[in-house]
Design an enzyme around this catalytic site. Structure first.
Site, PDB file in Angstrom:
ATOM      1  CG  ASP A   1      -1.741  -1.221   0.459  1.00 17.78           C
ATOM      2  OD1 ASP A   1      -2.558  -1.859   0.135  1.00 17.78           O
ATOM      3  OD2 ASP A   1      -2.938  -1.242   1.812  1.00 17.78           O
ATOM      4  NE  ARG A   2      -0.942   7.317  -1.097  1.00 23.06           N
ATOM      5  CZ  ARG A   2      -0.793   8.531  -0.527  1.00 23.06           C
ATOM      6  NH1 ARG A   2       0.004   9.326  -0.704  1.00 23.06           N
ATOM      7  NH2 ARG A   2      -1.699   8.817   0.007  1.00 23.06           N
TER       8      ARG A   2
END
Length: 312
Positions: A142-143
């Site tokens: 995930d970012r």
């Protein structure tokens, strides 16, 4: 198996050109007309400009504005890039050999191009910085999560390493910082059913057979905070964040769970305190045991006041 048709356009900013294949039949008189229908988010005038500027090509070269529609025909072009806020953190190399590149991805940097994040992604930055145009991710992170990501350097090795993650043959552990709750009976294994609808930013736990499993362990605690080790055996979207929130101890800095809070993309304060700490697997090429460990730490544990006060 037919060989993939190679793009006649070189990478730009570390990005491959978009490839389109026209359908077998259709009502369009020209390729331009087809592209207007095919790319509804691109203004027709912009498509005209790209054709005039010879930015859309096929295997024979640039496609003209009045080129007739050709069925089952390959086209290539580079998309216009969105305006992006530079992510002001470096990507640190943990390991590199002829086949693999393992890095510590910082918070706020997406793994691969998607949506509003294109050039400011780990894949594109590494392709450019290391001059590795064929680099590809073996998995994603995930970012807003920091830590280990593994990339494959040689295209012919890509399938072997990506299959490890697909078949859950990689043991991954994470660390997270959250409130300490002495009433929790840990370690415990959480199982639930997680679903995510397309176009909805958050996932949710719903009734039904479990499809997500996480082992949660308390490593240590102090001053009302706990440092947790999370070991997932599945990889559902936002699984760790949902499971920790479900326990009543959401991960510090989580803007999604239990309550969604919109945060500007240029806000790099108070990162989610979740870190992909280790990767372990049997190398499918050499047969050796591989183990990689992140060198990053979580700021809320090492300097809570600094993390909590950020942005004030």
């Amino acid at each position: 198996m037919r060989r993939k048709v190679r793009s006649p356009l070189a990478q730009r900013y570390g990005l491959d050109a978009v490839r389109l294949r026209t359908p077998a039949e259709g009502p369009w008189a020209t390729i331009r007309d087809h592209l207007v229908d095919r790319l509804p988010r691109v203004a027709p005038g912009r498509i005209d400009t790209m054709l005039v500027e010879q930015r859309i090509v096929d295997l024979n070269g640039p496609v003209s504005l009045d080129a007739p529609f050709v069925p089952e025909h390959f086209l290539w072009f580079h998309r216009d890039l969105p305006d992006e806020v530079p992510v002001p953190f470096e990507i640190r190399i943990v390991h590199r050999d002829d086949d693999l590149l393992v890095v510590d991805k910082p918070h706020f940097l997406a793994t691969i191009p998607r949506g509003k994040h294109i050039v400011q992604t780990a894949l594109v930055r590494l392709r450019r910085e290391l001059e590795l145009p064929a680099l590809s991710p073996a998995h994603r992170l995930d970012r807003v999560t920091a830590g280990l990501i593994m990339f494959v350097i040689r295209p012919e090795r890509r399938g072997a390493y990506q299959t490890l993650f697909r078949d859950r043959l990689v043991r991954k552990t994470y660390q997270a910082i959250a409130r300490y709750d002495p009433t929790l009976d840990l370690p415990c294994t959480l199982r639930s059913r997680i679903t995510k609808e397309r176009g909805v930013i958050t996932a949710q736990e719903v009734p039904g057979p479990p499809n997500a499993e996480t082992l949660v362990e308390l490593m240590e605690h102090r001053d009302g905070l706990g440092r947790y080790r999370l070991t997932p055996t599945t990889g559902r979207t936002h699984q760790l964040r949902l499971h920790m929130s479900g326990l009543g101890v959401p991960i510090l800095g989580d803007d999604f769970y239990p309550v969604l809070t919109e945060t500007p993309l240029d806000d790099f304060t108070r990162p989610l305190q979740l870190l992909a700490k280790t990767l372990e697997f049997t190398d499918p090429i050499t047969g050796e045991q591989r183990r990689f460990r992140s060198r990053l730490t979580l700021r809320a544990w090492t300097a809570y006041d600094d993390w909590a006060g950020a942005g004030r």
